[in-house]
Motif scaffolding. Structure first.
Motif, short mmCIF file in Angstrom:
data_model
loop_
_atom_site.label_atom_id
_atom_site.label_comp_id
_atom_site.label_asym_id
_atom_site.label_seq_id
_atom_site.Cartn_x
_atom_site.Cartn_y
_atom_site.Cartn_z
N THR A 17 29.89 -4.84 -50.26
CA THR A 17 31.04 -3.97 -51.26
C THR A 17 30.99 -4.01 -52.52
O THR A 17 30.52 -5.04 -53.26
N ALA B 173 32.59 -0.11 -49.63
CA ALA B 173 31.32 -0.59 -48.83
C ALA B 173 30.19 0.37 -49.20
O ALA B 173 30.27 1.66 -49.16
N SER C 189 25.91 -1.13 -45.11
CA SER C 189 26.30 -2.04 -43.83
C SER C 189 25.26 -1.65 -42.77
O SER C 189 24.72 -0.76 -42.79
N ARG D 270 27.72 -6.22 -44.63
CA ARG D 270 28.36 -5.38 -45.50
C ARG D 270 28.36 -5.60 -46.98
O ARG D 270 28.74 -6.83 -47.16
N THR E 89 24.25 -3.16 -38.46
CA THR E 89 24.54 -4.16 -37.48
C THR E 89 23.16 -3.89 -36.49
O THR E 89 22.31 -3.17 -36.26
#
Length: 294
Positions: free
Chosen positions: A201, A206, A209, A199, A211
């Protein structure tokens, strides 16, 4: 449990210990490099009997001595796609993804590594810069995987994209390599299927991001380690970052004061603010902590 380097408060000689449930206990060794001269079985026995509690321990980067940090590239399909998007020589990334030999490159000497909470850098002469969230292998001098770390392999997409031969300049500079503070021992976690999250910021919001999982890694850990050790000696072991499976779109670049957070299940979390330029790392130059050996 994590293996850590620490300094008591702001002063004192660095020590090595085991952190468990937030408590650091001493180990009777002078350095992490000394641990990486041991077989994994001997290391496991040593970690099973830590000493006194260390009060006011300030955690340091978990590498020292002659330990080197290396990295692998184009080991995930997403990394292959990202390199091909940015490069003027896109075909070579497709070829190395499918090749028998992996891409491996030197990333950092131990004294240049930054740790959780310290700044990472983008180059002043690059206009397109990204973090690269990666699982890193901690390997002893015998080529055995002893543990795992979280790595941020900072990268200039602009410089590497201009010409692949510029990769060392895109990858190796002050503030380009961050590692989580603690080494998670290999016998405590299976690194083959771990969730990886990143992530970024900006002003608390944010802006990117993602995964992935280490299960998407194309090459086995053992293969990467084998190639690293084929033609060189690592007397104090090595850290080998395994490549990234997360890359933003080409319209995203890091900016000063961004905060990068990378988390890998079972391994740890790494958070670093972003700065520009080598002047933020002048403190790394004096008093380099390299253990002398006969």
């Amino acid at each position: 449990m994590h293996i850590v380097r620490y300094r008591r408060g702001q002063d004192g000689t660095p020590g090595v210990g085991v952190r468990d449930d937030g408590v650091v206990r001493e180990l009777p060794v002078p350095s992490v490099a000394a641990l990486l001269r041991e077989r994994v079985a001997d290391l496991r026995a040593l970690l099973g009997a830590p000493g006194d509690v260390v009060e006011d321990a300030r955690l340091l980067a978990p590498v020292d001595g002659a330990t080197e940090v290396w990295a692998a590239g184009v080991t995930y399909l997403r990394s292959r796609e990202a390199r091909m998007e940015e490069s003027s020589e896109a075909d070579i990334y497709g070829r190395v993804y499918e090749a028998a030999r992996p891409e491996l490159f030197f990333k950092s000497a131990a004294w240049r590594v930054v740790v959780d909470g310290e700044p990472v850098a983008i180059r002043a002469d690059s206009g397109l810069d990204v973090p690269e969230p990666e699982l890193a292998l901690v390997v002893n001098r015998f080529g055995e995987i002893a543990g795992y770390l979280v790595c941020n392999d900072m990268s200039s997409r602009a410089i590497e994209g201009e010409n692949p031969l510029y990769l060392p300049q895109a990858k190796v500079y002050a503030g380009a390599c961050a590692l989580s503070a603690g080494i998670r021992p290999v016998w405590e976690v299976n690194g083959a299927d771990l969730a990886v999250a990143v992530r970024v910021t900006r002003d608390g919001v944010a802006v990117w991001s993602g995964t992935t999982s280490t299960a998407r890694l194309k090459r086995p850990f053992a293969e990467l380690v084998d190639y690293l050790f084929r033609a060189d000696h690592f007397p104090d072991g090595a850290v080998l970052s395994t490549g990234t499976g997360l890359a933003p779109a080409m319209d995203f670049t890091l900016q000063p004061a961004d905060v990068v957070t990378i988390a890998i299940d079972g391994i740890g979390e790494l958070t670093n603010p972003v700065v520009v330029g080598k002047e933020h790392f002048e403190h790394q130059r004096p008093g380099i902590e390299v253990e002398s050996r006969p």
